[in-house]
Write a protein that holds these residues in place. Sequence first.
Motif, PDB file in Angstrom:
ATOM      1  N   ASN A 189      -4.380   3.217   4.733  1.00  0.00           N
ATOM      2  CA  ASN A 189      -4.533   1.828   4.308  1.00  0.00           C
ATOM      3  C   ASN A 189      -3.300   1.005   4.663  1.00  0.00           C
ATOM      4  O   ASN A 189      -3.411  -0.158   5.035  1.00  0.00           O
ATOM      5  N   HIS A 222      -4.795  -1.810   6.951  1.00  0.00           N
ATOM      6  CA  HIS A 222      -5.046  -3.090   6.287  1.00  0.00           C
ATOM      7  C   HIS A 222      -4.356  -4.273   6.976  1.00  0.00           C
ATOM      8  O   HIS A 222      -5.009  -5.290   7.256  1.00  0.00           O
ATOM      9  N   HIS A 265       0.841  -1.205   0.000  1.00  0.00           N
ATOM     10  CA  HIS A 265       0.000   0.000   0.000  1.00  0.00           C
ATOM     11  C   HIS A 265       0.869   1.247   0.000  1.00  0.00           C
ATOM     12  O   HIS A 265       0.639   2.194  -0.764  1.00  0.00           O
TER      13      HIS A 265
END
Lengths: 424, 377
Positions: A209, A213, A200
């Motif tokens: 993110n 994530h 990312h």
Amino acid sequence: MIETITSPLRAIWESLLERLFFLPPFPETIDSLALFSLLLVVGLLLGEWLHAHARWPKVTGYVLAGIVFGPSALGWISIEALAQARPIADAALGLLMMEVGRRLDLSWLRRNPELLRSTLADITLSFALIFIFALWLVGLTPAWAAATAAVTMASAPAVVLLTIEEARAQGQVTERIILHTAISSAASFVAFAIVLGIVHAELSEDWLNALVHPLWVVVGALLVGGMGTWLALRIAKTLPKGSLAQVFVLIACALLAVGIARMLAVPVFLTLFLMGVLLASRDQQQTLRYTALPEGHWLLAIVLFVIVGASLPWQEFTWLAGVQALGLLLVRAAAKAGAMAWSGGNLPLPKRLLVGMGIQPLSATAVFMAYEIASLYPEVGRSALTLPLFAAAMMELVGPALCRLALHRSGECESGERNRGGIA
Amino acid sequence: MTTKALGDFKDSAAFSLGVELELQLVSKRDFDLTRGATDLLGSLDYDERFGEIKLEITESMIEISTQPQATVDGIAADLGGLRDTLRLHCERNNIGVCGGGTHPFHHWPERRICPGDRFNDLYQRYGYLAKQFTVFGQHVHVGCTSADEAIWLTQALGVHVPAFIALSASSPFVDGVDSFYQSARLNAVSAFPLSGQCPPLGSWQEFTEHFAFLQACGIAQGIKDLYWDVRPKPEFGTVEIRVCDTPLTIEQATSLAALAQSLARWLLRTRPPLHTAKQAHVARYNKFQACRYGLDAMISDPVNLCQMPLKQTLTDLLEAVSDDARELDCAHWLTPLKLMVAESTGDAAWLRAREKQHGNLNDVVREASERLMGKNN
């Protein structure tokens, strides 16, 4: 090819539709159950035939069936059918990963520190050498080289477990193959979560993110796996130990965890692996400790490997990619053999090297991990992860044979005894 | 087939002792028997200070044997040392060790014969019986000062075989079911053609002639082929009691050795009449009674032509050997046996109670394994 068979049928069907109003429209996709049974039969036929005639491991036959009938070759299993069959593959992989997690005995490492040294050596050497190979020799960026290393560093839990079950192997080499496979899988999952963030960060510069994530994946898998464990233990406690009802509860809770993981976009393999680990560690009263999965999980495993075979991108094969994948596998093999040779405690060196051979398989988990990462940024991910996918594709065919050879050489298989008239 | 000469009887110190225990190697995952003996021995880093650790017929068994000892306390120390050595090495290999005469639920076809010519010969000769011989016994050696004394003691101890069976009985479960026996292990031994009692022989001369006869008929090649309940062991200079199940604790194994030592001394001191020919007629029945009912057995007396409760004869016997036990400094090891007879307890009852409590046999083996290691005596 399928079109040539179906188009005349479609024409006849559509002409009949005008007269016979009870007929449904011509089925555009195959029914899921029919697909399941077709995959099963196809895998079984090839797996059993190769096993009977060439003594190949059955798993290799299942994968070959997938390759032959998949989009790369005959195309009988379409990309849509693969997507349709994904829940079955997730269920199969989930159950196998849960079983591997249940077999992870961390207390063994405490009792045998040399074993801890060899597992750490396996993890660090495998990751480091593959990363260096991908970065310097193949020329991937650091993020994709790390992703390649994370995906391919571990042995294949599903292949190892099924090969051991098929050979009915038992002994120190077998136990250590299981332990190294389980621990390296756990390490690769950690690396996988970190790599998600790195990818990312590198491709979108989206720090939210990049941070959230990996957390979503790890915490989500832990929560879903924990919920599955709690539920399974809670219900199983009310049932007789080792009863069929307990087996059903275990499977039902595992499938529930698979389903919720799929709904939340949390990797199934990680969730169920954690569920297995938690089941083994939280089961203080041995409620489910002796409850084994029924033989029927083989059915799901066959379908899993046919699907994995069909998912391999052989149509994108180039000789350069093939040579690079072969190089990765050689580096990986050297790392694992070197780690086992360097340490491994009280087991003699030849047997430690057999452990090194037995942990060579690379399979479904790696393929699924690679696709998880690739799907984040499909425009670059797929091509960036060609290397681990081809490495997995090649090892799909060789890995089960290597694992079986290691088990046979160690003298821990039951089938070898039968062939020699019963003498070990 | 090659025959092995009997050799001279090697005299040893009177009432010196040696104990062999066959132990179960179990998986720590489900507590079924596991294959691991060869790897375990291969990785053993041990100087044999407490005795030997050896392979047995299948890969799921291991045998420990003490050094020859003058006292029961010496046996206890050796067994403790061997147990701790085994625990250390088994933990490194992630294997559990367990006592008991049978594994309660193992599947015998899964057993693997250990590498070695002797084990291979046994498997070729006895076929599946060799795998079913994955049962676990305790052997007690008592030193004798002469060969004739050893033969007399072999006959004299034969009468007390039911007592040793009942006190050691720890094999109520076979193939996952309650066999109703207290010691089901001996049924596996009975299948072998040379099992049973030593024939009524009166001297070492008669014994060597009998053995030469068996060799000439091609029945036995060496002394190891005789699976008698009690047999002389010429190379050790001992008489070997072979009917005991491996108890669940090394303390119980030590108590049985104490009984063997005191009983041998009492027998040789008082020299009771033997009636060997008459005893031969009831020996099999009495053995069955002890295996089936343990301490509740009814033992046939071929001399007084009656039946006596084993519990009664054992109570009397333990009282009779008390003075000899004191002289040998092992009376404290007989106290647990007296308690056991008085309370009608024992390892078989303990195993059944655990099965009732847990409702499964995996947990029974788990607890039995902990019991051998001294965690929940």
